[in-house]
Write a protein that holds these residues in place. Sequence first.
Motif, PDB file in Angstrom:
ATOM      1  N   ALA A  56       0.794  -1.227   0.000  1.00 21.86           N
ATOM      2  CA  ALA A  56       0.000   0.000   0.000  1.00 21.86           C
ATOM      3  C   ALA A  56       0.826   1.276   0.000  1.00 21.86           C
ATOM      4  N   GLY A  57       2.141   1.152   0.010  1.00 19.74           N
ATOM      5  CA  GLY A  57       2.985   2.342   0.022  1.00 19.74           C
ATOM      6  C   GLY A  57       3.011   3.053   1.358  1.00 19.74           C
ATOM      7  N   LEU A  58       2.620   2.369   2.442  1.00 22.07           N
ATOM      8  CA  LEU A  58       2.542   3.000   3.756  1.00 22.07           C
ATOM      9  C   LEU A  58       3.929   3.201   4.351  1.00 22.07           C
ATOM     10  N   ARG A  59       4.163   4.384   4.904  1.00 16.69           N
ATOM     11  CA  ARG A  59       5.418   4.680   5.568  1.00 16.69           C
ATOM     12  C   ARG A  59       5.326   4.303   7.042  1.00 16.69           C
ATOM     13  N   ARG A  60       6.492   4.160   7.684  1.00 18.37           N
ATOM     14  CA  ARG A  60       6.511   3.720   9.081  1.00 18.37           C
ATOM     15  C   ARG A  60       5.723   4.655   9.986  1.00 18.37           C
ATOM     16  N   GLU A  61       5.799   5.944   9.765  1.00 19.35           N
ATOM     17  CA  GLU A  61       5.110   6.915  10.615  1.00 19.35           C
ATOM     18  C   GLU A  61       3.610   6.638  10.664  1.00 19.35           C
ATOM     19  N   GLN A  62       3.006   6.311   9.510  1.00 19.52           N
ATOM     20  CA  GLN A  62       1.576   6.019   9.476  1.00 19.52           C
ATOM     21  C   GLN A  62       1.260   4.707  10.177  1.00 19.52           C
ATOM     22  N   VAL A  63       2.093   3.700   9.970  1.00 22.09           N
ATOM     23  CA  VAL A  63       1.883   2.402  10.622  1.00 22.09           C
ATOM     24  C   VAL A  63       1.996   2.550  12.137  1.00 22.09           C
ATOM     25  N   ASP A  64       2.984   3.293  12.603  1.00 21.89           N
ATOM     26  CA  ASP A  64       3.151   3.508  14.042  1.00 21.89           C
ATOM     27  C   ASP A  64       1.967   4.268  14.631  1.00 21.89           C
ATOM     28  N   HIS A  73      -2.722  -4.041  15.845  1.00 21.03           N
ATOM     29  CA  HIS A  73      -1.976  -4.409  17.057  1.00 21.03           C
ATOM     30  C   HIS A  73      -1.306  -5.755  16.850  1.00 21.03           C
ATOM     31  N   GLU A  74      -0.265  -5.992  17.639  1.00 20.29           N
ATOM     32  CA  GLU A  74       0.447  -7.267  17.618  1.00 20.29           C
ATOM     33  C   GLU A  74      -0.120  -8.146  18.723  1.00 20.29           C
ATOM     34  N   LEU A  75      -0.629  -9.327  18.346  1.00 23.77           N
ATOM     35  CA  LEU A  75      -1.286 -10.201  19.310  1.00 23.77           C
ATOM     36  C   LEU A  75      -0.891 -11.663  19.080  1.00 23.77           C
ATOM     37  N   PRO A  76      -0.912 -12.476  20.145  1.00 24.96           N
ATOM     38  CA  PRO A  76      -0.660 -13.917  19.985  1.00 24.96           C
ATOM     39  C   PRO A  76      -1.932 -14.611  19.504  1.00 24.96           C
ATOM     40  N   SER A 173      -4.288 -13.676  26.359  1.00 24.20           N
ATOM     41  CA  SER A 173      -5.140 -14.511  25.514  1.00 24.20           C
ATOM     42  C   SER A 173      -6.621 -14.180  25.638  1.00 24.20           C
ATOM     43  N   ASP A 174      -7.030 -13.571  26.758  1.00 25.68           N
ATOM     44  CA  ASP A 174      -8.440 -13.181  26.862  1.00 25.68           C
ATOM     45  C   ASP A 174      -8.629 -11.665  26.860  1.00 25.68           C
ATOM     46  N   GLY A 175      -7.583 -10.938  26.422  1.00 25.95           N
ATOM     47  CA  GLY A 175      -7.721  -9.505  26.202  1.00 25.95           C
ATOM     48  C   GLY A 175      -7.742  -8.642  27.439  1.00 25.95           C
ATOM     49  N   ARG A 176      -7.296  -9.172  28.578  1.00 25.72           N
ATOM     50  CA  ARG A 176      -7.282  -8.349  29.792  1.00 25.72           C
ATOM     51  C   ARG A 176      -6.037  -7.472  29.884  1.00 25.72           C
ATOM     52  N   ILE A 177      -4.973  -7.874  29.220  1.00 24.92           N
ATOM     53  CA  ILE A 177      -3.791  -7.028  29.100  1.00 24.92           C
ATOM     54  C   ILE A 177      -3.302  -7.118  27.660  1.00 24.92           C
ATOM     55  N   ARG A 178      -2.417  -6.214  27.282  1.00 25.26           N
ATOM     56  CA  ARG A 178      -1.792  -6.299  25.965  1.00 25.26           C
ATOM     57  C   ARG A 178      -0.329  -5.912  26.083  1.00 25.26           C
ATOM     58  N   ARG A 179       0.455  -6.412  25.158  1.00 27.52           N
ATOM     59  CA  ARG A 179       1.886  -6.136  25.138  1.00 27.52           C
ATOM     60  C   ARG A 179       2.141  -4.951  24.216  1.00 27.52           C
ATOM     61  N   VAL A 180       2.957  -4.003  24.657  1.00 35.37           N
ATOM     62  CA  VAL A 180       3.222  -2.805  23.856  1.00 35.37           C
ATOM     63  C   VAL A 180       4.727  -2.557  23.772  1.00 35.37           C
ATOM     64  N   PRO A 181       5.212  -2.072  22.635  1.00 34.41           N
ATOM     65  CA  PRO A 181       6.627  -1.707  22.525  1.00 34.41           C
ATOM     66  C   PRO A 181       6.837  -0.303  23.088  1.00 34.41           C
ATOM     67  N   PRO A 182       7.731  -0.108  24.055  1.00 37.19           N
ATOM     68  CA  PRO A 182       7.950   1.218  24.646  1.00 37.19           C
ATOM     69  C   PRO A 182       8.292   2.292  23.619  1.00 37.19           C
ATOM     70  N   GLY A 184       7.184   2.404  20.616  1.00 32.80           N
ATOM     71  CA  GLY A 184       6.094   2.603  19.662  1.00 32.80           C
ATOM     72  C   GLY A 184       6.347   1.982  18.312  1.00 32.80           C
ATOM     73  N   ARG A 185       7.433   1.203  18.196  1.00 33.95           N
ATOM     74  CA  ARG A 185       7.778   0.569  16.925  1.00 33.95           C
ATOM     75  C   ARG A 185       7.586  -0.940  17.009  1.00 33.95           C
ATOM     76  N   LEU A 186       7.235  -1.527  15.871  1.00 28.72           N
ATOM     77  CA  LEU A 186       7.005  -2.970  15.811  1.00 28.72           C
ATOM     78  C   LEU A 186       8.307  -3.763  15.752  1.00 28.72           C
ATOM     79  N   ASP A 187       9.365  -3.196  15.184  1.00 29.80           N
ATOM     80  CA  ASP A 187      10.643  -3.909  15.083  1.00 29.80           C
ATOM     81  C   ASP A 187      11.450  -3.639  16.347  1.00 29.80           C
ATOM     82  N   GLU A 188      10.876  -4.053  17.471  1.00 31.10           N
ATOM     83  CA  GLU A 188      11.386  -3.726  18.794  1.00 31.10           C
ATOM     84  C   GLU A 188      11.739  -4.987  19.571  1.00 31.10           C
TER      85      GLU A 188
END
Length: 394
Positions: A56-64, A73-76, A173-182, A184-188
């Motif tokens: 889609a030509g998306l840049r990192r800034e838009q994805v972040d 979001h990144e989820l198991p 697994s039941d959505g009570r918490i989520r994991r986040v990259p400090p 704000g990037r996915l390649d973390e």
Amino acid sequence: MEQYRHEHPKLRAWSWAKQGLDGSLAGALAAEVLGKTGWARSIGGANPYLGLFARAGLRREQVDADLKELRIHELPVVRGCTYVLGAEDFAWGLQLGRPAAEATVKILDKLGVERSELDALIAATLQVLQAQSALDPRQLKEQLGDAVRNLGEAGKRKGASTTLPTALGLLQSDGRIRRVPPSGRLDEQRYAYTAWGLDFSGLSDEQARRNMLGKFLAWTGGATLKQSQWFTSFTVAQTKAALLELGAVEQDGFWQLPQDRDAFEDFRAPDDEQIQLLAGTDGLTLLKRNAPELLADEDSDRSVLGEKPLGLSADLSDHPIFDRGQIIGMWQFDPGREELVAWTFRKPTAAVKKGIAEVEAYIREDLGDFRSFSLDSPKSRQKRIDALRAASSR
């Protein structure tokens, strides 16, 4: 699938188009791309970024920004593996990952951890995260104190040093918490956890499996039973039940949705080159784990660093260069020289050179480096970079 073997170029181009790599999704939003072409495998590497840029030509800034606003979001999910997916898939995607989270409970049980102890830790963890902003595992362990049990050498041997990872996995697994990259990037490489409150999907497990298999067949344009099972981890009985509910059509072991069977018959591969540089974990190769089928016959014996031929490797050690669904070369990024090193199996055309230059500029400007996974580093891949550079000069 014998009848399709002589049509490999057509089948490759068909999968290419279904993956939105033909330019048909230019300008689309990240969640739309992920919903239409497949969840992006995320193991602390840059694959999600490049996959969205290619489609889609998306840049990192838009994805972040989409990540920050929880549009993606990144989820198991399937197999308990982490993927980046769009918001409409969060709840039922997580539902598919629960069996993997529950499997770790059995390991703790064998190590003498009763479920009541684990439930107490889960409650304490949730209480801490509800009272504070995101905390990383070390900070959580400090605050939870004795509620976290060290499982010693026996636990290490089974991949469970303490009880905390299992508690975090169940809460995710039941959505009570989520994991986040400090960052704000996915390649973390580093992650923290924060409280969440995702609503349940409202689907039965059977309905969630049907959803998943329908998506998988739509993303790929068709797959074998074995390929479907590899991605979903469903049993044969579960897979066949879902295929029946979907009304999927089978011929020589190849399953398609009815609408895709008709569309495939009328499909014609494009005449002009369509060049894309993708990650080795891009959905085009990873969804069906069929990289050898994406090589021309005359390229199957090629290899890098004396490894087994590409035609015998289910997973790619380097990143592929594609033309209309066929692998035509391999690449790595050298951050020391800020240079993309590409080895093409034949003399590169103007279109190939343009594609290489565009991705090189994108990595340099948006990412800085291109890691395959969280522990990947320039030093660890230098041998591969040197081998590709040597191959390209021959």
